[in-house]
Enzyme design. Sequence first.
Site, PDB file in Angstrom:
ATOM      1  N   ASP A  95     103.088 -88.825  56.582  1.00 17.81           N
ATOM      2  CA  ASP A  95     103.927 -89.086  57.759  1.00 17.81           C
ATOM      3  C   ASP A  95     104.042 -87.880  58.700  1.00 17.81           C
ATOM      4  OD1 ASP A  95     105.545 -87.409  56.340  1.00 17.81           O
ATOM      5  OD2 ASP A  95     107.226 -88.823  56.123  1.00 17.81           O
ATOM      6  N   ASP A 208      72.132 -48.199  78.746  1.00 18.43           N
ATOM      7  CA  ASP A 208      71.642 -49.238  77.834  1.00 18.43           C
ATOM      8  C   ASP A 208      70.122 -49.122  77.687  1.00 18.43           C
ATOM      9  OD1 ASP A 208      71.328 -51.553  76.348  1.00 18.43           O
ATOM     10  OD2 ASP A 208      71.616 -52.907  78.057  1.00 18.43           O
TER      11      ASP A 208
HETATM   12  C1  SPV Z   1      73.404 -57.201  76.320  1.00 19.69           C
HETATM   13  O1  SPV Z   1      74.531 -57.702  76.381  1.00 19.69           O
HETATM   14  O2  SPV Z   1      73.211 -56.035  75.997  1.00 19.69           O
HETATM   15  C2  SPV Z   1      72.221 -58.000  76.645  1.00 19.69           C
HETATM   16  C3  SPV Z   1      72.345 -59.114  77.595  1.00 19.69           C
HETATM   17  O3  SPV Z   1      71.164 -57.684  76.153  1.00 19.69           O
HETATM   18  S1  SPV Z   1      71.956 -58.473  79.144  1.00 19.69           S
HETATM   19  O4  SPV Z   1      72.862 -57.342  79.410  1.00 19.69           O
HETATM   20  O5  SPV Z   1      72.124 -59.516  80.111  1.00 19.69           O
HETATM   21  O6  SPV Z   1      70.574 -57.995  79.114  1.00 19.69           O
HETATM   22 MG    MG Z   2      71.154 -55.772  75.357  1.00 17.14          MG
END
Ligand code: SPV
Ligand code: MG
Length: 438
Positions: A95, A208
């Site tokens: 219930d 990066d």
């Molecule tokens: C990341 O987030 O590091 C990626 C995706 O590889 S991008 O930044 O779009 O390449």
């Molecule tokens: Mg990346």
Amino acid sequence: MAKKNKTVYLGMIGDIMHPGLINIINEGAKYGDLMIGLFTDKAIATHKRLPYLNYEQRKNVIENIKGVSCIVPQDDWNYVPNLIKYKPDFMIHGDDWKEGPSKYLREQAFKVMEEIGGKIIEIPYTKGISASGLKETIDSLGVTPQARLSSLHRLISAKPIVRIIESHNGLTGLIAEHTSVDVNGQHKEFDGMWASSLTDSTSKGKPDIEAVDLTTRLHDLNDTLEVTTKPVIFDGDTGGKNEHFIFTVRTLERLGISAVIIEDKVGLKQNSLFGTDAVQTQDTIEGFCSKIKAGKNAQITRDFMVIARIESLIAGKPVEDALERAFAYVAAGADGIMIHSRNKDGQDIKEFCLRFRQKDDHTPIVAVPTTYNQFTEEELASWGINVVIYANHMLRSAYPAMVKCAKRILETSRSLEASDEYCMPIKEILNLIPGTKQ
Ligand code: SPV
Ligand code: MG
């Protein structure tokens, strides 16, 4: 007392067995042959986290419980489709669905049972014990690496689209783990985390370009793993040399990471979102296939995924080139394809997906809609995409907020305005981390 010719329907997830469930099974069996509508992973995934046990395992347990006559899959969160299909004489339910989010399920079930001439039996909810309470207790213990690792596979099979968000530290891990909303009666949360090379590097003040080494990234990823239970997809950049990649795969598996995505680039890696503004050199098909094979041969668990990321569209090449690579990478053993583009209209991604799906209806497709962000998850899923990654949004939203706050302090030579305008109350930050108060 059982009237053999009557059928009783009882819907259940049946993940954690407890006295309350045995009670309802016993009660139901008094009214006739008890048919269990066992929720499939797919039915559950639309509303909740996946159960610990998969469908077959749950079925195996429940069909061996005294009083259960048969088990049928319930493929929908709502009972209605199965009630119409099986037309039981009775439906039994605790219930506790009279109030709260399940109220609408009750109303609809009553309507249908009345139409088919059946009856609903509601029994008092067993106090002091519930599957969700037990689940909370188990969740608080954390997750094993193996259970976390295999959960991505299950999510991909169970959900129309799997929703992943970037996490670069413990705090963003907590956001990915716990943030949820209810939209139109549907509970929504993230399914897992993306360990992004961009945000891992940027949060260290580094570019990066694979300058932050793997050991450092994994060390930091541990902060996310410590406070979460959801699956992680690791951004493996180019994967490095084949001889190094096999060690990466083993290490990731040991940590309970579900998948690594490696991109088919060689030389100094630049972030893909530079597109052709940077030199983006792709590997040969043969070269990248050999890296995929090396990774697949190295893995020791069944569920770890090596996902091949295609950079053709980033490098300014046509969809045709991306497709040729995709089929070759799948043939080499890739468990999924990530197709990337920085075009804003998304049409190249859509064309790729639709054409890929004409020949391959099952290999998961992963997309990172950072630039073509106007499309909803439903639209992306309709192209055949299985996993969507929001790849950098935690860091991109945090940084401007922090800069604003820093500037305000400089402008006013004190923190009063900055605190009032941009900061969360001290009380909230003190209580933000679970387990703070002893
Ligand atoms: C990341 O987030 O590091 C990626 C995706 O590889 S991008 O930044 O779009 O390449
Ligand atoms: Mg990346």
